[in-house]
Scaffold this active site. Structure first.
Site, PDB file in Angstrom:
ATOM      1  N   CYS A  13       0.878  -1.173   0.000  1.00 40.66           N
ATOM      2  CA  CYS A  13       0.000   0.000   0.000  1.00 40.66           C
ATOM      3  C   CYS A  13       0.905   1.209   0.000  1.00 40.66           C
ATOM      4  CB  CYS A  13      -0.917   0.001   1.221  1.00 40.66           C
ATOM      5  SG  CYS A  13      -2.023   1.427   1.285  1.00 40.66           S
TER       6      CYS A  13
ATOM      7  N   GLU B 188      -3.750   0.967  -6.113  1.00 45.18           N
ATOM      8  CA  GLU B 188      -2.780  -0.026  -6.562  1.00 45.18           C
ATOM      9  C   GLU B 188      -2.611   0.139  -8.064  1.00 45.18           C
ATOM     10  OE1 GLU B 188      -0.548  -1.647  -5.503  1.00 45.18           O
ATOM     11  OE2 GLU B 188      -0.977  -2.012  -3.390  1.00 45.18           O
TER      12      GLU B 188
END
Length: 221
Positions: A2, A105
């Site tokens: 992340c 992402e």
């Protein structure tokens, strides 16, 4: 993994949701492009209850002499959290929640172009990432720092990445924060398949200087 996220929940609503006393110096919201080393919203538990504090996203182990003395530790793998020297003590004694609305992402095309995706809770609720924290620096320049705990991706998210942040449901917050005894290790597993959803967003977010609500608007995949 992340490496970028968004936060849109107002500070007072955040404090109310987590039953936490807010600091006076919380980061401004909304922020649609929270980047490593930015100040982030962190919930910690102490003797006087929960606090909502600003911490640097990028965990600094106590042996770092400067902020750039080693790798930038924005994530901590759940599988090795209790073993790695950087995180071992924090895993035991300094767990926290890092608040977000959604996160990004990237996938790559055959030509190597980076395609961003925005991942959010299906019910639109805020996200509580599991985190660990560490105070770092000389006494006159002490700062709180943190990292987001990650796990292998569940089947749903594995379509875009092989890792995912550890996302905790509200009933698990007390255990992770150390308010409900021991056993937090059992929480360190991929999230349920029906919690998150994702969609393509504009490549503008590839830049850490980009800002604004358009960053989380869906575009055709």
């Amino acid at each position: 993994m992340c490496g970028r996220f968004a936060i849109t929940l107002p500070n007072d609503a955040m404090a109310q949701l987590f039953s936490a006393r807010p600091a006076n110096t919380l980061p401004s919201v909304p922020n649609f492009n929270v980047c490593p080393t930015n100040q982030v919203h962190v919930v910690r538990s102490g003797e006087t209850g929960r606090r909502l504090d600003p911490l640097r996203w990028g965990f600094l182990p106590h042996w770092y002499k400067t902020e750039t003395a080693g790798p930038l530790l924005i994530n901590a793998r759940a599988e090795t959290l209790a073993e790695k020297p950087a995180f071992r003590a924090a895993c035991r004694d300094r767990r926290c929640l890092i608040v977000a609305t959604g996160f990004y992402e990237w996938t790559k095309t055959e030509q190597g172009s980076r395609l961003p995706w925005y991942i959010h809770r299906q019910n639109g609720a805020p996200i509580a990432f599991a985190g660990v924290w560490q105070d770092w620096g000389a006494e006159d320049a002490r700062q709180g720092t943190c990292a987001i705990v990650t796990t292998p991706a569940n089947r749903h998210l594995s379509a875009i990445h092989h890792r995912m942040p550890l996302i905790l449901e509200q009933e698990d917050w007390p255990l992770w924060l150390g308010e409900a005894g021991k056993g937090a290790a059992r929480l360190m597993k991929p999230g349920a398949e029906d919690v998150l959803d994702f969609y393509r967003v504009d490549p503008a977010v590839n830049s850490n200087r980009a800002s604004g609500p358009d960053l989380i608007e869906p575009i055709p995949a």
